[in-house]
Design a protein around this motif. Structure first.
Motif, short mmCIF file in Angstrom:
data_model
loop_
_atom_site.label_atom_id
_atom_site.label_comp_id
_atom_site.label_asym_id
_atom_site.label_seq_id
_atom_site.Cartn_x
_atom_site.Cartn_y
_atom_site.Cartn_z
N ASP A 116 56.74 21.23 12.99
CA ASP A 116 55.47 19.73 13.33
C ASP A 116 54.95 19.75 14.77
OD1 ASP A 116 53.65 17.40 13.26
OD2 ASP A 116 55.92 16.71 10.99
N ASN A 132 49.14 20.51 5.91
CA ASN A 132 49.60 21.17 4.95
C ASN A 132 50.65 21.81 6.01
OD1 ASN A 132 50.01 23.90 3.64
ND2 ASN A 132 49.02 23.45 2.58
N GLU A 133 52.10 22.01 5.68
CA GLU A 133 53.38 22.05 6.18
C GLU A 133 53.02 23.16 6.58
OE1 GLU A 133 56.74 21.05 4.18
OE2 GLU A 133 56.24 18.61 4.66
N TYR A 180 40.94 8.91 6.49
CA TYR A 180 41.47 6.86 6.76
C TYR A 180 40.54 5.86 7.29
CZ TYR A 180 44.71 3.05 8.52
OH TYR A 180 45.31 2.32 8.14
N ARG A 194 47.27 9.19 4.22
CA ARG A 194 47.82 9.17 5.47
C ARG A 194 47.83 10.10 5.96
NH1 ARG A 194 52.08 12.88 5.56
NH2 ARG A 194 52.43 13.59 3.35
N TYR A 210 44.71 23.71 11.13
CA TYR A 210 45.72 22.17 11.79
C TYR A 210 44.57 21.22 12.56
CZ TYR A 210 49.46 18.80 13.58
OH TYR A 210 50.22 17.97 13.13
N SER A 232 42.71 19.91 9.86
CA SER A 232 42.75 19.41 8.97
C SER A 232 43.58 17.99 9.40
CB SER A 232 44.10 19.96 8.44
OG SER A 232 43.76 20.66 7.72
N TRP A 233 44.00 17.86 10.85
CA TRP A 233 43.97 15.94 11.59
C TRP A 233 42.77 15.75 11.24
CZ3 TRP A 233 43.12 12.58 14.53
CH2 TRP A 233 44.22 11.98 14.92
N ARG A 274 47.69 13.72 6.82
CA ARG A 274 48.68 14.54 6.31
C ARG A 274 47.90 15.41 6.67
NH1 ARG A 274 45.19 12.92 2.61
NH2 ARG A 274 43.99 14.18 0.97
N VAL A 326 42.19 18.89 2.92
CA VAL A 326 41.62 16.94 2.70
C VAL A 326 40.47 17.06 3.16
CG1 VAL A 326 42.17 15.71 5.39
CG2 VAL A 326 44.04 16.99 4.33
N ASN A 333 46.72 6.68 -1.35
CA ASN A 333 47.16 8.27 -1.11
C ASN A 333 46.89 8.67 0.10
OD1 ASN A 333 44.81 7.87 -1.95
ND2 ASN A 333 44.97 9.90 -3.17
N SER A 346 41.35 14.18 8.33
CA SER A 346 42.77 13.48 7.53
C SER A 346 42.58 11.64 7.93
CB SER A 346 44.01 13.40 7.48
OG SER A 346 45.26 12.40 6.75
#
Length: 224
Positions: A20, A13-14, A86, A9, A75, A78-79, A11, A155, A7, A82
């Motif tokens: 995007d 939150n939109e 990974y 990637r 954003y 979160s990037w 990711r 995240v 799970n 994430s």
């Protein structure tokens, strides 16, 4: 830790963006230059007007991607988390001894960050400086509970829970697993901030001492 990459990637939150930014050249440029500008002048002085000037575009073009600068910082955070998750997952994949897996993960969280050639529009080393200096501003707000309900910090919490699972693999009977995991993640950021700004209250200005060794030594004493 079965199916550790299942799970994972990068990711986001939109709800954090209107469009995007990774789907267009301008969006990637906004991300790239927002990181450089926040690092240069700080989040308080950062504005979409200044960002527009930096990228040679109108302020309104930035607003097509992000509602406000708080959402942009969320954003970017979160990037980062994430990407960090990974890296943790990839580095510990197929590593059998639980203690070794934990040590590797702690290393990824606490070591100095280098740029990843796979993401040319994100300078991870600079983003790391922003996370160290600015990340608490994403949640030390009156809106934190509502934003948490909307999943803006999923995240970040996933990184801590992944580390907590590794701690549990070493010693499932330790009674403060999640508190220990969050203390490592937050403590590593805090110590790097002290190293840069409050040198008299940290030991890590001395070259022979490093943050990773500190946390590994303490984790061994606590869990073993």
């Amino acid at each position: 830790m079965d199916n550790i990459l299942g799970n994972i990637r990068l990711r986001i939150n939109e709800k954090l963006y209107l469009k995007d930014p990774e789907t267009s050249t301008l969006g990637k440029k906004i991300l790239e230059h927002s990181i450089l500008l926040i690092d240069k002048i700080g989040f308080e002085s950062f504005t979409f007007k200044k960002l527009g000037q930096s990228i040679g575009s109108n302020e309104s073009s930035v607003y097509r991607y992000f509602e406000n600068k708080h959402k942009l910082l969320l954003y970017l955070s979160s990037w980062y988390w994430s990407w960090m998750e990974y890296r943790m997952a990839l580095a510990t994949l197929n590593v059998e001894p639980p203690l070794k897996r934990l040590h590797i993960a702690i290393g990824k969280i606490t070591e100095a960050v280098k740029d990843d050639d796979n993401t040319t529009f994100i300078r991870e080393s600079v983003l790391n400086r922003i996370i160290i200096a600015e990340f608490t501003k994403t949640f030390l707000t009156k809106e934190v509970d509502e934003e948490n309900r909307q999943g803006f910090f999923l995240v970040y919490k996933s990184v801590i829970n992944r580390l907590a699972a590794l701690i549990s693999d070493v010693n499932p009977d330790y009674p403060y697993i999640k508190s220990l995991a969050s203390s490592i993640v937050e403590g590593a950021l805090h110590q790097r901030y002290l190293k840069d700004h409050f040198t008299t209250i940290t030991d890590f200005c001395e070259k022979e001492k490093n943050i990773t060794a500190f946390y590994i030594e303490n984790i061994n004493k606590i869990l073993l």
